[in-house]
Scaffold this active site. Structure first.
Site, PDB file in Angstrom:
ATOM      1  N   ASP A 440       0.865  -1.172   0.000  1.00 31.84           N
ATOM      2  CA  ASP A 440       0.000   0.000   0.000  1.00 31.84           C
ATOM      3  C   ASP A 440       0.909   1.232   0.000  1.00 31.84           C
ATOM      4  O   ASP A 440       2.094   1.131   0.335  1.00 31.84           O
ATOM      5  CB  ASP A 440      -0.893  -0.048   1.242  1.00 31.84           C
ATOM      6  CG  ASP A 440      -1.731   1.214   1.387  1.00 31.84           C
ATOM      7  OD1 ASP A 440      -2.355   1.608   0.400  1.00 31.84           O
ATOM      8  OD2 ASP A 440      -1.734   1.789   2.493  1.00 31.84           O
ATOM      9  N   ASP A 643      -6.941  -2.069   4.017  1.00 24.25           N
ATOM     10  CA  ASP A 643      -5.978  -3.105   3.611  1.00 24.25           C
ATOM     11  C   ASP A 643      -6.287  -4.461   4.226  1.00 24.25           C
ATOM     12  O   ASP A 643      -5.710  -5.471   3.815  1.00 24.25           O
ATOM     13  CB  ASP A 643      -4.550  -2.693   4.024  1.00 24.25           C
ATOM     14  CG  ASP A 643      -4.079  -1.436   3.319  1.00 24.25           C
ATOM     15  OD1 ASP A 643      -4.315  -1.334   2.098  1.00 24.25           O
ATOM     16  OD2 ASP A 643      -3.478  -0.576   3.973  1.00 24.25           O
TER      17      ASP A 643
END
Length: 769
Positions: A440, A643
């Site tokens: 990420d 996430d």
């Protein structure tokens, strides 16, 4: 001594009651252990029972859990507290086995000497020697060896053959045979007689028990070292906290009495008691014991403070936000304990092999007994008993059972000290196989909070003035970008003015009057409303956006004054970490929910070729599933709630310790500091741990593959060699010790650094005795 509550300056509060003391020293002792003085007549028990509600588990079979101590129904090992504490005394099993061993060792040694040299003593007749050996060995076998018989019976009852099955049957066979031969020797044929008596093997039974106890003692001492990591983490927390009361006074209270919302003072050099937010003061805090970073972190009002970290030279007042089991330290301890009790796939394989291995050994012992008894040389049945017992003893699968859990327990403790938390053993085993890392952007590659990047001034203005005016206007805004601009102006020491007629225009920016001038700060649309043309600075704006920054134009009295760029800065550790990971052969993929242009800009800065911008949580999951379908072994690194699904979908999920609790609970690995360089350490620990497990399993299998045939007598026809049951017991114990020692070696191997890579009593009603 009488104490006047109205005049003494020494007071303390405990469980809602006020106590008064004659001196500061009395007060300090009471605060350290209130119950000791509130219940002075209560003497500690010689062997205090387990704390009520304490859960015990098996070190080899963590699925076995019960309240209070006991033994494992699968392997027979004594259960251990699931969560060690600093108050834990010596393992009661270790203390018990030590007592049994040392009290009976002289008896075993005497029996051994009698068996070897007793016939050289003229005054000692053969029957007398036999009965003396019986009398000396009985306490050893029937008292010192009783725990082994209990576990042997338990294993048979539970249909879970284990090492104690073999020990119990072997010792019972040798001792029982010898007892019958002593009491009723006429039941045996002449071929069983040696030196005028039926052969007895009291020395074998006694020495086997002593050697097994010795092996258990060494093993238990080694196992106790595996909890050192947890106890070291528990020891980081301070015992007391200094609470600021509403009336302005301050009290030192036990840590367990701190509640959320309490205001606590942290003096220079003290440990931060719990997780909280700094309300007053300025200092630097050494967080190295939790993060591994040697550089102290500056803390001012609004910053987070982690419990158990060490305050520097400044004084702080913090507001408690997380206490007890909710603190970062407590969660780390829980993660380490959970990982230490988990089982690797390799361990599950070893458990299945151990089950069938014990059955095979029992069959081999029966075959050895019958083979020697029916076909061996005279005295054939004596040889049959000895060799069958040797097979049972030498093949105890304790080394096989300990091979993987010992490696896992040592590795997780070592990883925790390096700032890497493994949630389970499977993560340790898998991480070394990872070939693709999906990352990420925000909070993982970057700091996760915007910071001032650059200011560009147009004609008639300078960069400092543009920043000062923009910060003056933004003082009334709570937007993160505004906070970044104001923070930079204050860092430079620029004098800020107050803003009047402040107005926030949704989707465009902010407006207001500063020093009598009309200011507008926002996008091109807002500039058009303000009558300012952004064209002269459009190239600079495009350049900054290409670097992943958010750009705002500033207009003063309808004239373009300049542009300000704010960006989420890339972590200083990110680029060296990615370069090192690429050097290890990992494919790096970035998946970000940010705009495509911003994501691509960060990707170019970090040399990431495959960048996916504007992706939603489900898109990240789909990306990981696609990579896995291509045969890739995928790890996902992230820090946010968005996430979490991808972290769970990956082969190994890696959470940033600076991220959300949801992300950390979804991941199998947590990097305490959120530093990607820790992945290299984690992979190195993974490789070393799996290699260590393979070494242990290989040794255990090789040991048994050689030991069982030798104990059965395969060397006798060629070399006339037989293995005494005593030698077999010694070899069995040494095999376990060697496996444990090899596992502990993991704790001494250092992974590469990420940097280089009188008794006081309280008086409630005025008396102090």
């Amino acid at each position: 001594m009488q104490v006047d509550p109205a005049t003494t300056p020494h007071h303390a509060e405990h469980v809602g009651s006020e106590y008064h003391f004659c001196s500061a020293r009395c007060r300090e002792k009471f605060i350290a252990d209130p119950e000791k003085y509130l219940s002075p007549s209560k003497e500690p028990a010689a062997a205090a029972p387990a704390t009520a509600g304490t859960i015990y588990t098996c070190p080899m079979h963590p699925e076995i859990r019960q309240e209070g101590p006991g033994t494992c129904p699968i392997c027979g090992m004594a259960l251990e507290p699931e969560m060690p504490s600093l108050e834990d005394e010596e393992n009661p099993e270790l203390r018990d086995f030590g007592r049994r061993f040392w009290w009976t060792l002289p008896l075993s040694a005497t029996v051994l000497l009698l068996a070897m040299f007793g016939h050289y003593v003229p005054a000692l007749t053969t029957p007398a020697r036999t009965w003396l050996e019986f009398a000396l060995s009985a306490p050893v076998v029937l008292w010192a060896g009783w725990p082994f018989f209990e576990r042997c019976v338990q294993s048979i009852r539970n249909r879970s053959p284990n090492m104690f099955t073999l020990i119990g049957i072997g010792v019972a066979a040798a001792f029982g045979y010898s007892v019958v031969a002593t009491i009723a020797p006429d039941l045996f044929p002449a071929s069983f007689r040696e030196h005028g008596r039926v052969g007895v093997y009291f020395e074998a039974a006694a020495v086997i028990v002593s050697l097994t106890l010795l092996g258990q003692l060494l093993e238990l001492r080694a196992r106790s070292k595996t909890s050192a990591a947890i106890k070291a983490l528990l020891g980081l927390a301070p015992k007391t906290a200094r609470r600021l009361n509403a009336n302005g006074t301050e009290d030192d209270i036990p840590l367990e009495h701190v509640h959320v919302g309490d205001r606590l003072r942290v003096r220079p050099g003290e440990k931060v008691p719990v997780d909280g937010v700094v309300e007053e003061g300025r200092s630097s805090i050494d967080e190295s014991m939790l993060t591994g970073e040697p550089i102290p972190v500056e803390k001012t009002a609004g910053d987070k403070a982690i419990g158990a970290t060490i305050n520097g030279t400044g004084s702080l007042v913090i507001r408690a936000e997380k206490v007890g089991s909710d603190t970062v330290l407590a969660q780390i301890v829980q993660l380490v304990a959970q990982a230490q009790r988990s089982r690797a796939p390799m361990q599950r394989m070893a458990d299945k092999v151990s089950f069938w291995f014990v059955l095979a050994v029992l069959a081999a012992a029966v075959a050895t007994f019958l083979g020697w008894g029916l076909f061996g040389p005279e005295p054939s049945w004596t040889y049959a008993v000895l060799n069958a017992v040797s097979v049972l003893i030498i093949a105890c699968p304790c080394a096989l059972g300990l091979a993987t859990p010992m490696s896992i327990m040592v590795a997780t403790g070592r990883a925790a000290h390096a700032g890497v938390l493994f949630r389970d053993a499977e993560a340790i085993e898998r991480l070394r196989t990872i070939d693709t890392l999906v990352v990420d952007k925000t909070g993982t590659l970057t700091e996760g909070r915007p910071a001032f990047r650059e200011a560009v001034a147009s004609a008639g203005f300078d960069e400092t003035e543009v920043l000062r005016l923009a910060a003056s206007l933004e003082q009334g805004s709570e937007h993160p970008l505004a906070a970044a601009i104001v923070a930079e102006a204050r860092r430079r020491g620029l004098p800020l003015s107050s803003a009047e007629a402040f107005d926030s225009v949704t989707g465009m920016g902010v407006r207001g009057d500063v020093e009598g001038r009309a200011l507008a700060l926002g996008n091109a649309a807002l500039m058009a409303e303000a009558g300012a043309n952004p064209a002269p600075l459009q190239d600079d704006a495009d350049r900054l956006r290409g670097q992943g920054a958010s750009v705002m134009f500033l207009a003063v009295d309808g004239h373009l004054a300049g542009t300000i760029a704010v960006a989420d800065p890339v972590k200083a550790s990110t680029l060296p970490a990615l370069n090192a990971l690429r050097a290890e052969g990992l494919r790096i993929v970035m998946a970000s929910g940010d705009a495509e242009a911003t994501a691509q800009a960060v990707g170019r800065t970090l040399g990431i070729d495959e960048v996916h911008g504007g992706v939603r949580p489900q898109d990240k999951v789909a990306l990981i599933q696609r990579l896995k379908a291509e045969g890739r072994r995928v790890a996902m690194a992230g820090d946010g709630i968005n996430d979490a699904p991808a972290l769970a979908a990956a082969d190994v999920g890696i959470a940033m310790g600076s991220g959300t609790d949801v992300a950390m609970s979804s991941a199998q690995v947590t990097l305490v500091k959120g530093d990607l360089r820790r992945i290299l350490q984690a992979r190195e620990i993974s490789e070393q741990t799996v290699a260590n497990m393979k070494q242990n399993l290989g040794f255990a299998f090789l040991y048994n593959a050689i030991g069982v045939p030798v104990a059965a007598g395969v060397l006798y026809p060629a070399f006339g060699l037989l293995l005494s049951p005593m030698i077999a017991a010694l070899a069995m114990s040494l095999s376990s010790v060697s496996v444990v020692t090899n596992a502990l070696r993991l704790g001494r191997v250092h992974a590469s650094s990420p940097q280089s890579s009188a008794r006081p009593e309280p008086a409630r009603s005025g008396s102090c005795h």
